[in-house]
Structure formats: structure tokens, C-alpha cells
Design an enzyme around this catalytic site. Structure first.
Site, short mmCIF file in Angstrom:
data_model
loop_
_atom_site.label_atom_id
_atom_site.label_comp_id
_atom_site.label_asym_id
_atom_site.label_seq_id
_atom_site.Cartn_x
_atom_site.Cartn_y
_atom_site.Cartn_z
N GLU B 300 0.86 -1.20 0.00
CA GLU B 300 0.00 0.00 0.00
C GLU B 300 0.89 1.24 0.00
OE1 GLU B 300 -3.83 -1.67 2.32
OE2 GLU B 300 -2.38 -0.75 3.68
N CYS B 384 -10.64 0.50 7.53
CA CYS B 384 -10.11 1.81 7.92
C CYS B 384 -10.79 2.95 7.16
CB CYS B 384 -8.60 1.87 7.71
SG CYS B 384 -8.05 1.28 6.10
#
Lengths: 618, 618
Positions: B300, B384
Site C-alpha cells: 500500500e 479503515c
């Protein structure tokens, strides 16, 4: 001395065309390809032999023959480098006397002969200590691949010299293989195709039908999972069910060569259908603009449709050679120029880059864009490409023409003097041209005969003219050939003028890596931009306007080339603040520059620096 | 009720600007962002709570409190989803009465309180059976990350409601952390930054200096190898030595938020230098045109400079939020509009796409090109992004303005009625605009005071006009703000007209994936082409002329948007024979079409199909 054909289809039934002997075509001093063949003779082939000795490739035969002690060294398929070298020298000997090379080949053949086992088996990796492992791992161990290259070398040597020294070795091995494999014997498939086309050629050379049958057996057994069922090996489905060209590029194309050879002898239409399908798939979805093939490093393989990265291109030199070989066979079957178009494309732009201009270093991988780090090497541990380039270039005279009952077919243009027998008559052709730099080709015919002269109209050519004895004619265009049918007389002249001017190419819209990019082509030559000719800029930054005026300039660099010049723009990457600008603003941050492009085959022969075939367009 | 700042720099020394309270800004019914905040209140936040219950996130607290039996379920950082949800609801409560949500938050806080250990520790994964493993793996286990989100939620709740129920929990945990970690205690670094900025804010809220010191300690200890020394964790070198923005994008940007917060309180120039350097690196080499960041799926993470793939973009919604948060802090320090430009860019184009128009589904990953397979999800195991989007949108009123001793700074344009105290005087501002669809912004000032009104001139705007009480003025441009200094009187009006027209953008020449491509932007909105508005073609095939005439059309689709229309060309891929054509030939194989582009934030809300931001240029 017999006639030295690269592929002998003189007796094949299911073909339109027959090859000409290498020995019947003499390239003229000063011709582009004559220079390459001479380079092979004077530099490349002697140096390759020296390296074969240095790297233990010759010693492997001596060890197998127990002449010297030691262990096999290098890759288990290293015998093939010697075989391809013999093949290359043989093609050379077909057209040129060279006693030194002929003697050297004889000596090498003597060493090979001694290494052959009593039962005919020959593979120096499996002789002596590894004898029990013979034929136990067809998937990986390349025994049949090695056999194939031995057969091709032996046939070439026999045809060129009339000597059967190596052919006898080949036949003994072929007999051994035929005793092991076959319909009611052991089933098997070569992990790396090659033996198929070699067996068909051995059938053509010896008339022994079982070699053809064995070749067919190897094709027919493929795809049944005998070697693991992987796409990499083109074993994921039977050959006749293939609808996409996939897997290891050289394996795939050598297999297609073999299948085409089998078709030529058997007329099995179920093979031809597949071959046509795969060819369309190749040229419409998986081929570089250079004729190079095999986009992926991983598995040295064909990628997905339109997956043709430039910097990360694999485009192995051997794969371009295999592409050339397969297209030659497709042409012999069909007489269609589109196959020769691809041969020409691959020859100038896919194969020739594989060797340095001095004939001493090689590319295995041929990227179409580079930052300057990719350089030719003197040799490779896996050295398939160097002798493969050599055998292709020394055989070149044999590829220039083809014959049919109707006449003479001119495929690749080069200055040469050749003699053929057509329709029972001898005919001599003197061809003069500055090809590939100029499109003017002049022929002088000697002989008195009635036949057609077929002149290939290259795919790249849009305007052309033909005159016979000074008078313009308008020949019929037949399968891409300009057909001139007449009663020929001594001294007849034919002038073919192919308009050759530089142009921009663009890619099919789905080739992602070429979006917004153009390539430069002139005649059969694909160009690239290299740092040395473009000082003061990074050629990767250059933007070429789509309406650029391209100019030609003959320069005495890189062995003499036509350079293509134009005016483009170089953005100043440092003056960008942020990553994104309105296009009008971005335009202000460019300066006009002159650029110069060189033939792609000649890149990486000077100071290392960035190179690009597909440059940005504006 | 206290003033609800997202970040409270009212006492910070090393800043130019102070925030305004969320409660002081009332978005006007019908405003673009008012609609989003309402959506959070009516749909998103209630639904998120429901999912928190369904997925066991709430039960984890009940289990930790031994109220119910069972095992912790889900990811070890799932507590943070609850905390971010509380934060989001709190920002909402700051500006709007909502008894139902306020009561629900109180109930949730009660559950959290019960789950706290006696020593103040709070992380439901490590409570009960995993108690011995507390603080044993800072690199991977997110305990400090969870603490950070707890602190932020507690502060937001305290500021919004005046209640200290959660703040007390936060302080107890902070005291526990401060008792464990510190210069003469245990050394440690959070594997996932977040607690740094939260600790600074806790210092701001409580005045307790040790929280600031602890935040600084966590930044200073980083890069010494305490958590493995990986780039992924931004632990490969000390913070002050960073010269390239690398690693996990959210980690990297949250760390920068924390470091900026520490700078605001300490004036440590060695931090500011790094922050400025990293910002330049981000915006000149590593940011998408949408303000999205983190190019790589793997880790990521940020990619190499100019590595910004479109279809394979990661561009996590949370990373765009982190980019927004960091730029807000950089703005508060400097008062420079370039940071607010990025906030606006990321808000409309990097964050807003993260949630569906109906407020019920989310993108974690935000590709800039897609074939129709990438769709928003109701929820994620690692969730998230959803509550992160919610807390950003409910806090939005607080981001519209900022204050300085010199006056009022208007950052983001939206219709609202606001009241501030400036230079000791109360002032009311009524702002009316159809932003982001129109660039006309009207202000009515109520109050009598002498101060400056700073109107941000967006980076995308090249022409503008300002009038005061109907008379044109030519304000000074200061740090990207149009400064109008005067004695204001009740009823004064200011009209700002930002010329807003669609334009094509191009990328820095080294962004390989955007070569030959353009993007459409109008005002703050980045556009994309989606299948539904472009029937009869594949938008990936479309070629937009660089001199295209772009037209605007307000359409009642996707909640009401301005659509951009133009005429381009679609090649016919099927009519290509072979892969490469002279450009003049290729031109013949195109047809002219009309295309329509929609705001990128609104894509994937209708029938799935191809989408592209960077379309091919001609």
C-alpha cells in the site's frame, strides 16, 4: 556437390514453391548482405569456434569419447551450439571455397563421431556416467532438441560438401530414436521442439519415410500431458486445438516449423488450418514492430494479446530467427508475399540486431527501449543465439529466390548473380541494388525461356514502377508479387523501383505501451533514436510531431546507413512544478530540436546511452 | 459547549493560522458539502454503527469488559473503526443537534470505558487472554495506532459535547503509555504512526506537556531500527534524514501530520525542513492528478518517482485523507494556498470517490482506469476507510476558514453562514456559491471591524475578478490569497468570480503511464469517462484531440453534475490488419464521436463498464 537447400521442398507435394540452392546465388561484393556473410566467414565463425573450445563445448565431445578425462561442463544442451556452428559453416561452404573452415568442420565431425554411443545415441551430457538417465526426462532435458540440431547440421554439411560423415552419425542416431519412440513403442514428446522439422528434412534427404512418421508422431502426441501439460511447453492442448500462439516463443515457433514441414509432405489440412490461425494471431496481436516475438522475460514467452512492452521486451534473437524460419515455410506452401514480408522484417530488425557490427558480440534479449545498460555480450552460458544468427546469415543467399513451375520468385532484394534451371532452361540473373537503402532494383536476364518473373512488392511499399527493357509495364499483382510473364531473351533488363521514404507508424490502439508513440520506418528498416546521434537531449523525452517532415541523409557511420532526421520537441522536465499542467502551459516548457534516427539493428554499437524505437508523438 | 476544532492551534506558537470551530460554520441547505454532511448524518453514520454491531466490533469491547463471553473477532486494530466513528459523530454534534446520535455515542463510550484495564491500557485485542503480549510487538500490532484514534475521538467528543467521559478514558490510557515509553523508560516506535498527532492534540486539549514530549520521542526514535528498519514502516532512516516520500502511504503521511504538529508546538526547524522537502517530493513525483497517493498495491505504498499506474493504482482512500490532513497542517503553519489547493484536490477527487453517492458503499482502492470490475463494497475486513471518510466529511465545516490576527481566510468555497471573532470583534459571513459547479462566490459581511479578508485563488484558476459593494477591486495576491483589507461595515458585499472552464491536463513527461494521454479538469473537479455516458464505444479507445472544444452541460444525473462534452475519435480496432500502420492509414480507421465526461468522484455509481481518467490524446 549437391544442391544446398536450407529446406528442400523440391519433391514436396503440398507446396507452391521450391527453394533455390545456396550455391546458385552469389552475393555481389559490396552488397549489404554480402558484407554480413563475409563477416561470418572472416570473424564470427572462427571466433565462435574458438569460444566453443574455450568454454568446454568441444571438450564435452572429447570427454564423451573418453579421449580426455573430465566432467561434462555447461548446460546439458551445449552440443547444439557446435551443431549450429557446423550448419552455419556448411551453408558458407555451399557458396564459397574455404579450405580452412572445411577442414575444421571435418575435424569437429570426427570428434562428434567418436562421441556417439554404439547404439547410435548421441548427447554428450548423457554419455558415460549419466547413461542410465537417457530419455527419462523428455520435458526438460533437450535430448531430442539436440538430435534435431545434429540432423540439421548433418544435412547442411552433406548438401554443401557431398560428404556423409556427419549424415551417417545423424542417421544412426535417428534410427536409434525411431527404435525407441513411436506409435507402438514408447510415447514421448520433446520438451523443446526442433527435432520435428529436422526429421522431416532428414526424410527429404534420405527418402526414409519413418522419419516423417516420427516427426508427425511427436506433433500428434503433444498436448496429451506427456510432458506436464504446461502452456510453456505448448503441451496444454493438442496442436490441432491451438487457437492462440502462447508459451515459450522459440519452442512455439520451432513447433510450427515442424508442423508446416509435415503439412508440406502430408497435406494434412488440419495442420494447415491451425498454422494459418496461429499466424494471424501472431501478427495481429503478439509481434513487435521489429518482427521480434516473445514479449515476456518470464518463460521467454509470448504475452497476452497486445502485451508488447518496450523496455522490458524479451524478443529473443532466436525467436526472431524462428519467426523467420516459420514464415519461410508458410511462404513455400502458399506463395504469398505476406510471409516474406515478415521474413524481411524479422531479418533486418529482429535478427540482425542480435549481432554487433564487428561480428563479435550478441544480444540474446532485444529491448525496444533502453537506458544504455543493455549491451551485447561476447557469449552466453546459454548460447543458443550466436550460432543461430550465424547459420541464418550464411544461409541467406538461399532465401533470396524461390522457384515454381511458372517461374522465378524474387523474395529478398540484394545485389547478386544467380543461375537457375527453370522449366528445363538455364537462366542467369544479375541483380543490382542498393537495397535496403534504395528501392531501385535492376535485373539483367541471360537465357532464352518463357516464364514469369515474380517480384515481391513489399508490404511497406505503396508506390512502385516496373519497366522491361526500358519500357514501363504494369504487371499483375498476384499474392503480393508483381508478375512479369514473357519470353525472356539474353540481355533483357527489368527495373523495379520501389518508392522508399521514411514514415511514421503507429500501433494498434490496444498496445498499451505504445499509446501516444510513433516509430519510424523506411523501407524494410525500423529505426530507433540513440543518444550518440542526439546530443543535448534525452531521446526518451523527445516528442515527434505527427506531421513531422522526415529527411534522409546517408552517413558514413555504423557501416554506412541512411539516417532519418526531423525536428521535434524536448520538454524541460525540470521546469515543471507539480506533475500536471494544462496542455497550453506544458507547451511553453518545450524547445525545438533536431533529431536523428538510426536503423534499430545498429544500436548499441557505440557509446551507451538511452535508445527508443517508439518515441513520443505530439 | 467548547469550540470544536479539528486541530487546535489557537495557542500554537509556530503557526501563521488558527482553525475555526466546526460549530461556527453552518453549511447552507442545498450546498454541495451540506448534502454530504447530511448524508453522513442520515445514512452513513447510522449504517456504520449497525455494521460495527454486526461485525463484532462493538462486541469486542463487551468481551474485553467481560460483559459477554466470546473471543475477540476481526483484525487486531478493529477498535479504531469505533473510535473514528465516534470522532465523525462528534464533529457532526458540534454543528447539529442530534439527540439520537449523541445518546448512541454516550452508550458506546460507556462500553469502551468498561473495557479499559485498571492500569489504563485499552486495546480489546490485548485485553483478557492476550494481556501478557501487550507492547511486545510495536512493529505489527497497532496498539499505539489504536491509542491515537481513541485520543482523537475523545478530544473531538469533548470539544463537541463538553463531556469528558471519553477524554478521561483517553487520558488514563495516555498516562499509562507515558509510564511505559519515554527517554528513560522503554524505547519504542509505533509500527503505524497516528498516535504522534493525537498526542500533540491531547497536549493541546489538556496542557499536559509530557504528551507532546512523548509524541516527539516517537518521532525521534524512528529510523533507529527499533521496528525492523524497513522502508514500509518509514523506519529505514531517521525522520530528519528523509529526502523521499516512501513506504506505506498512510503510515508515511500520518507520520508527517504528527511531525508537523510537533513543529507547530516546538518550532524545531529540522522537522520543518524535512516536511517541506517531502512535500515537494510528493507533489512533483508521486501524486495522482486526483490528489490520491500510494501508487503500489504491494505494501500500500508510494512507488518510485513518476510511477503512477492508472489501472493498477492503489490510491487508498485513507491515504488521500492523510494527504488532506497533512496539507491542512502545512497550511496552518505557513498560510500558503498551495497546501489548501491540495486539500481541495484531494477532497473532491481523492476522498469523495471513496464513498458511493448513496452513502452506503466504499472504495478502499481508487484506480484511475478500470474495465468495470472494480466496485464499491458495503464494508471491508480491514475497514479503515469508511469511518475515515465519515470523520473527514463531518469535520468539513471546520476546514472552510482559518483565522489570523490579520483577518479571515477563506479556504474552501461553499455556501454557509458563519460567525467568528476577529481582532476582538464579532463578524458574520454569509457566503453563497454554486461551487464546485460555478466559480461565482458572494459574501455578505455583518459586523463592523477592520481586518483583511483573504480569498484563496485556487491553483486551477487563471482569471478572476473581485468586487466589493459592486465596485471592482484589484486585491494583492499574497501566498496565493487575494487580500482585501478594509474597514468592514454591516452589509458589505464581496463578489469573487473565479473563471471556471474545462481544460485538458497533461502529465509530467516522465509519468510513463500517461504518455499520449490527457485528463479533463474543470475547477476543482477531475473528470473521467465512464461507459454509461458514452454508448457505442469503449471509452478506453477514445482519442481526444488536443485542441478539442470542451462544452459544459448541467445534467440531473449522479446527484446533479456538470458534464463535459466534446468530440473525439474512436479507432476501429477490428479493422486493423497487423499491429502497425502508417499513421495516415490508421487515421482512416477512425470515426468521430461525441463523448461526455463526469466527475471522477461519481464513477461506479451506475452500470459497471470501462472508466478512464487519462484518455488517449490525438
Amino acid at each position: 556437390m549437391s544442391r544446398t537447400f536450407v529446406v528442400d521442398t523440391t519433391k514436396s507435394k503440398h507446396v507452391r514453391l521450391h527453394p533455390v540452392s545456396i550455391s546458385s546465388v552469389k552475393l555481389t561484393e559490396g552488397d549489404f548482405w554480402a558484407g554480413k556473410v563475409q563477416l561470418m566467414e572472416k570473424v564470427t565463425l572462427p571466433l565462435q569456434y574458438q569460444i566453443m573450445e574455450e568454454t568446454g563445448r568441444m571438450d564435452n565431445f572429447r570427454i564423451a569419447a573418453s579421449k580426455i578425462s573430465g566432467e561434462f561442463s555447461g548446460f546439458f544442451f551445449n552440443d547444439t551450439d557446435i551443431y549450429k556452428w557446423i550448419e552455419a559453416v556448411s551453408y558458407l561452404l555451399a557458396g564459397n571455397r574455404n579450405e580452412k573452415l572445411e577442414r575444421l568442420v571435418d575435424e569437429v565431425i570426427e570428434e562428434i563421431k567418436l562421441a556417439q554411443d554404439e547404439d547410435g545415441y548421441l548427447d554428450t551430457y548423457f554419455t558415460l556416467s549419466r547413461k542410465p538417465d537417457r530419455w527419462t526426462n523428455l520435458k526438460d532435458m533437450h535430448e531430442l532438441y539436440c538430435a534435431g540440431h545434429l540432423f540439421q547440421a548433418a544435412i547442411a554439411h552433406h548438401r554443401a560438401t557431398g560428404k556423409s560423415s556427419l549424415l551417417d552419425v545423424a542417421i544412426r542416431f535417428a534410427e536409434h530414436i525411431a527404435s525407441v519412440f513411436g506409435p507402438r513403442k514408447r510415447k514421448g514428446v520433446p520438451g523443446h521442439p526442433e527435432v520435428e522439422m529436422a526429421l522431416v528434412e532428414l526424410y527429404r534427404e534420405t527418402g526414409e519415410r519413418k522419419y516423417l512418421d516420427l516427426a508427425r508422431f511427436f506433433v500428434d502426441e503433444r498436448g496429451k500431458g506427456l510432458i506436464g501439460g504446461n502452456t510453456y511447453h505448448i503441451d496444454h492442448k493438442p496442436f490441432r486445438e491451438l487457437d492462440e500462439i502462447v508459451g515459450h516463443a522459440v519452442r512455439s515457433l520451432y513447433l510450427n516449423c515442424g508442423a508446416t514441414d509435415i503439412y508440406m509432405e502430408t497435406g494434412d489440412e488440419s495442420l494447415w488450418n491451425v498454422l494459418e490461425r496461429l499466424w494471424v494471431n501472431l501478427v495481429t496481436k503478439k509481434m513487435y514492430v521489429t518482427g521480434g516475438v516473445g514479449a515476456r522475460h518470464e518463460g521467454e514467452a509470448f504475452g497476452d494479446p497486445y502485451e508488447l512492452p518496450n523496455e522490458k521486451a524479451y524478443a529473443e534473437t532466436c525467436a526472431a530467427i524462428a519467426n523467420f524460419m516459420w514464415n519461410y515455410r508458410m511462404f513455400l506452401v502458399s506463395g504469398e508475399s505476406k510471409f516474406v514480408d515478415l521474413m524481411e522484417l524479422a531479418l533486418y530488425n529482429g535478427i540482425l540486431p542480435g549481432i554487433s557490427l564487428d561480428g563479435k558480440e550478441y544480444f540474446y534479449v532485444n529491448p525496444l527501449a533502453d537506458r544504455g545498460g543493455h549491451r551485447r555480450q561476447r557469449w552466453f552460458a546459454c548460447a543458443c543465439c550466436p550460432p543461430n544468427v550465424a547459420r541464418t546469415l550464411t544461409a541467406l543467399p538461399g532465401y533470396l529466390y524461390a522457384l515454381s513451375p511458372e517461374g522465378i520468385w524474387v523474395n529478398l532484394y540484394a545485389s547478386n548473380v544467380s543461375e537457375f534451371e527453370v522449366a528445363g532452361s538455364r537462366v542467369k540473373i544479375e541483380e543490382k541494388t542498393r537495397y535496403p537503402w534504395e528501392g531501385l532494383v535492376e535485373f539483367k536476364v541471360s537465357g532464352n525461356l518463357s516464364c514469369s518473373l515474380y517480384l515481391r512488392k513489399p508490404e511497406w511499399c505503396r508506390e512502385f514502377s516496373v519497366s522491361v527493357n526500358g519500357k514501363g509495364v504494369e504487371p499483375v499483382l498476384e499474392n503480393g508479387y508483381l508478375k512479369i510473364e514473357r519470353n525472356w531473351h539474353d540481355g533483357d533488363t527489368v527495373v523495379l523501383n520501389l518508392a522508399m521514404s521514411p514514415e511514421l507508424l503507429e500501433s494498434h490502439p490496444w498496445v498499451k505501451d505504445n499509446v501516444g508513440r510513433v516509430a519510424i520506418r523506411r523501407g524494410p528498416i525500423v529505426y530507433c533514436l540513440e543518444a550518440e546521434d542526439n546530443p543535448g537531449m534525452d531521446v526518451w523525452d523527445l516528442e515527434v510531431p505527427k506531421d513531422v517532415v522526415l529527411e534522409e541523409e546517408t552517413r558514413d557511420i555504423l557501416g554506412g546507413v541512411v539516417v532519418i532526421k526531423g525536428r521535434g520537441y524536448v520538454p524541460d522536465p525540470d521546469s515543471w512544478y507539480g506533475l500536471y499542467l494544462p496542455i497550453e502551459d506544458a507547451k511553453q516548457l518545450r524547445r525545438e530540436v533536431e533529431f536523428a534516427a538510426i536503423p534499430y539493428y545498429a544500436w548499441a554499437n557505440r557509446t551507451p546511452g538511452p535508445m527508443e524505437v517508439w518515441v513520443k508523438a505530439r
